[in-house]
Scaffold this active site. Structure first.
Site, short mmCIF file in Angstrom:
data_model
loop_
_atom_site.label_atom_id
_atom_site.label_comp_id
_atom_site.label_asym_id
_atom_site.label_seq_id
_atom_site.Cartn_x
_atom_site.Cartn_y
_atom_site.Cartn_z
N ASP A 34 5.01 26.86 18.09
CA ASP A 34 5.12 26.49 16.66
C ASP A 34 4.66 25.07 16.39
OD1 ASP A 34 7.16 25.04 17.77
OD2 ASP A 34 8.76 25.87 16.52
N GLY A 35 4.16 24.37 17.41
CA GLY A 35 3.63 23.02 17.23
C GLY A 35 4.60 21.91 17.57
N GLU A 36 5.89 22.24 17.76
CA GLU A 36 6.86 21.20 18.12
C GLU A 36 6.56 20.65 19.52
OE1 GLU A 36 10.81 22.70 17.76
OE2 GLU A 36 10.72 22.84 15.57
N ARG A 86 2.63 -1.87 7.69
CA ARG A 86 2.01 -2.51 6.52
C ARG A 86 2.55 -1.95 5.20
NH1 ARG A 86 -4.32 -2.56 7.33
NH2 ARG A 86 -3.94 -0.55 8.34
N GLN A 87 3.32 -0.86 5.29
CA GLN A 87 3.99 -0.34 4.10
C GLN A 87 5.38 -0.99 4.04
OE1 GLN A 87 3.65 3.92 3.28
NE2 GLN A 87 2.16 4.11 4.94
N HIS A 119 1.68 -7.35 11.42
CA HIS A 119 1.01 -7.93 10.25
C HIS A 119 1.95 -8.84 9.46
CE1 HIS A 119 -2.37 -8.10 7.53
NE2 HIS A 119 -1.58 -7.87 6.50
N LYS A 181 -13.64 -16.30 -0.40
CA LYS A 181 -14.46 -15.51 -1.32
C LYS A 181 -14.58 -16.26 -2.65
CE LYS A 181 -13.65 -11.08 -1.26
NZ LYS A 181 -13.03 -9.75 -1.52
N ARG A 183 -16.30 -15.96 -6.46
CA ARG A 183 -16.99 -15.10 -7.42
C ARG A 183 -18.04 -15.92 -8.17
NH1 ARG A 183 -16.93 -10.25 -8.85
NH2 ARG A 183 -15.07 -9.74 -7.60
#
Length: 285
Positions: A34-36, A86-87, A119, A181, A183
């Site tokens: 079953d993928g477990e 990073r969340q 991070h 950066k 602009r």
């Protein structure tokens, strides 16, 4: 102490075991129909070091299973690459703070935790056990030294990564700066070192993680236009999603290397020595 690892951290685990002079325990991995996932570790000790970069959801589950399999020993978790880190904030109601959820889950059954160049170190506060960040900036600096570049310029991709870049540059006493950066118009942007001219210089862009590589590729093209003699890139975690490695090489970056925190063909730098040193130092305190 004995060391076990998930499938995607086998090489780094073996290197850490060699540095510490402790046994590496074989673990067999398989799946049910079953993928477990199923795993079974060899004989463990009263102290276990679990090495696992949670590079995907399967490795996260394998880590939880390894922690539970070693429930009769004192467990130390080393998560060189911590997925979901990073969340780390909630932007709208109803969102999880995923980094917190992962840290809490990995804390159960462990005594302490280590990560490599996370991070945002603030994520460590979400662990329910003492957690430390390890930097491998010196190892990346050592690798750059071995390239024998002439007077290299070490560049961080932005101001937020300057501390890491400074740590890398300190190894050889090299010049260090960060890209800025500017602009120029509504649709035109210039990316260049903030204070040091790249013209005629052998440039190495360093960062904790390379994911899509889009900004890095754009920066490389502009640095070439500004007269950089050569451009290299080195990072801790080489995620390289969406064809990032190819994108960077196509942009004229002469070499792209990463560490074994995220094991792949570009992992020419090892975090093993830094991890082993941190484990030893922590044990002495």
């Amino acid at each position: 102490m004995r060391i076990i690892s998930t499938e995607r951290s086998q090489v780094l685990a073996a290197r850490v075991a060699a540095k510490l002079g402790v046994p590496l325990v074989e673990t067999k991995f398989t799946r049910f129909p079953d993928g477990e996932m199923y795993l079974r570790c060899g004989e463990l000790d009263d102290e276990t070091l679990i090495v696992s970069s949670t590079v995907d959801n399967d490795m996260f589950v394998q880590t939880l299973l390894l922690i539970d399999a070693a429930d009769r020993s004192k467990n130390t978790l080393v998560a060189p690459y911590l997925g979901y880190s990073r969340q780390d904030r909630r932007f709208v109601p109803g969102e999880p703070i995923s980094a917190r959820a992962v840290a809490r889950a990995l804390s159960a059954g462990t005594e302490r935790a280590f990560v490599v160049n996370i991070h945002d170190p603030g994520v460590l506060q979400h662990f329910g056990v003492p957690a430390k960040n390890i930097t491998i900036a010196p190892a990346i600096g050592g690798y750059i030294g071995d390239l024998h570049l002439k007077n290299p310029l070490i560049l961080a991709p932005d101001e937020g990564a300057i501390e890491f870049a400074t740590g890398v540059a300190a190894v050889g006493g090299w010049d260090c700066d960060h890209l800025e950066k500017t602009r120029l118009s509504g649709d035109e942007v210039r990316i260049a070192p903030k204070t040091i001219d790249a013209a005629g210089r052998e440039v190495v862009i360093v960062d904790d993680i390379i994911s899509t590589g889009g900004t890095l590729a754009t920066a490389a093209c502009m640095l070439r236009e500004q007269g950089a003699a050569s451009i290299h890139a080195a990072c801790v975690h080489g995620v390289f999603t969406s064809g990032a490695y190819t994108r960077l090489r196509a942009a004229g970056i002469a070499s792209v290397v990463s560490s074994d925190t995220y094991e792949n063909a570009s992992s020419f730098i090892s975090a093993a020595n830094a991890i082993a040193t941190a484990i030893r130092d922590d044990a002495h305190h």
